[in-house]
Design an enzyme around this catalytic site. Sequence first.
Site, PDB file in Angstrom:
ATOM      1  N   GLY B 210       0.810  -1.217   0.000  1.00 12.24           N
ATOM      2  CA  GLY B 210       0.000   0.000   0.000  1.00 12.24           C
ATOM      3  C   GLY B 210       0.838   1.259   0.000  1.00 12.24           C
ATOM      4  N   GLU B 211       2.139   1.123  -0.283  1.00 14.92           N
ATOM      5  CA  GLU B 211       3.032   2.292  -0.185  1.00 14.92           C
ATOM      6  C   GLU B 211       2.914   3.247  -1.354  1.00 14.92           C
ATOM      7  OE1 GLU B 211       4.004  -0.799   0.222  1.00 14.92           O
ATOM      8  OE2 GLU B 211       5.164  -1.023   2.050  1.00 14.92           O
ATOM      9  N   GLY B 212       1.959   3.021  -2.208  1.00 11.92           N
ATOM     10  CA  GLY B 212       1.768   3.932  -3.321  1.00 11.92           C
ATOM     11  C   GLY B 212       2.053   3.278  -4.659  1.00 11.92           C
TER      12      GLY B 212
END
Lengths: 241, 241
Positions: B210-212
């Site tokens: 979910g870090e981008g």
Amino acid sequence: MSVLDVGVAGELERHPLLRAAKVRRGTGDLSRGPAMSREEAARAVMAGAGVAEELLQSGGVDLLITGDMGIANTTPAAALISAFTGHPPEETTGRGTGIDEATLKLKVNVVKEALELHSPDPEDPLGVLAQIGGLEHAAIVGVILTGALYGIPVILDGVVSNAAALVARALALHSAGYVIAGHRSAEPGARISLRALDLPPLLELEMRLGEGTGGLLAVPLVQAAARTLAEMATLEEIGVG
Amino acid sequence: MSVLDVGVAGELERHPLLRAAKVRRGTGDLSRGPAMSREEAARAVMAGAGVAEELLQSGGVDLLITGDMGIANTTPAAALISAFTGHPPEETTGRGTGIDEATLKLKVNVVKEALELHSPDPEDPLGVLAQIGGLEHAAIVGVILTGALYGIPVILDGVVSNAAALVARALALHSAGYVIAGHRSAEPGARISLRALDLPPLLELEMRLGEGTGGLLAVPLVQAAARTLAEMATLEEIGVG
């Protein structure tokens, strides 16, 4: 980009991106007779292979994307998909550019008649192409086979390319390993052929065009995947976990 | 890129991309008491809003992408998604970084206990954030609200961002119109929250980070869609059909 004319039923003006390799002016009616001769199918395959080879030998090309333009070419696509997967025409035939219910019924019947007339034999892929294929399908088969020969991935766009990938696999089984499904077209034959090819599509955006747009949209994903595999550090390498 | 520290439970070295806005060192155990105070939740939201505003005022930014890093933060994500959609913890809670069956059961129970303890009221979104949210969820709520305020689309990445979008919509209904689902995480809460937000994901590639990264992968698609809407000629304009 390279645009290959293998079968436009008319004259095209010269253009720097256009390669003229017209095999014939459109195909015959596949529900009444063969779409083309076996020799014409082979010439269209070779024309596609020739363009791909030229691109690959020009250097710097490490990815091929297929696309097509052709009037009514989702009809032979459906016929090819039925011939190679065994799914009936009712399941493989779709609305293409957006035909109405009555025209869809007619289209399904054309595909049925073609399959009944020719009894295409999946063991003879070139024969099937000649009986019920299109010149653009044949040319894309050549592109796929050449990509596989050079070990270069080929991103498919649209149901015409999906059908061509089935033909290519029937001709050379290992070619399927070089093929990437850029997206899954909304045409019902796309789902059936990609499942048969065991190719999960990278995109499912209800697109219907096959001119290469869906394949092009998938390029950044393929590039990111390649870079992730080649360049990304593991948690171990950076001393985490 | 801008990295915002709203709640790392330790000291971080200075870095040009790091903005320090630590609200507290990690949250409390949401199954035993509130994760944070209402004021802390508000401060984390404002920290996210501040970063987004600074980026937007620096000029040239016409798209925001959310991402997060936080240990165990799919637990508050599941709790938030249950609170705002009504789906039970068994449906919203997933394996996160890959926990085993026994740990998954424990995790589901933690979410259940948290919901029973706090009886979160979706009409009081800030209160819900304080009870069962995370500092990163709160900061992303601020990013989304600021994007919506400036009329700038916000691409979500991962289930933490999905949960934050539910909170943002509860705070300001129209914010949901500025949110784009970059991809659908394999976490089960992602499917539930995106359905509740009526957001079809652009990508479904079974990613879990979910870090981008998932949001970033969707950028070329968003750019292509914007250019298609703004620049592509219609068949009428080019005199076809």
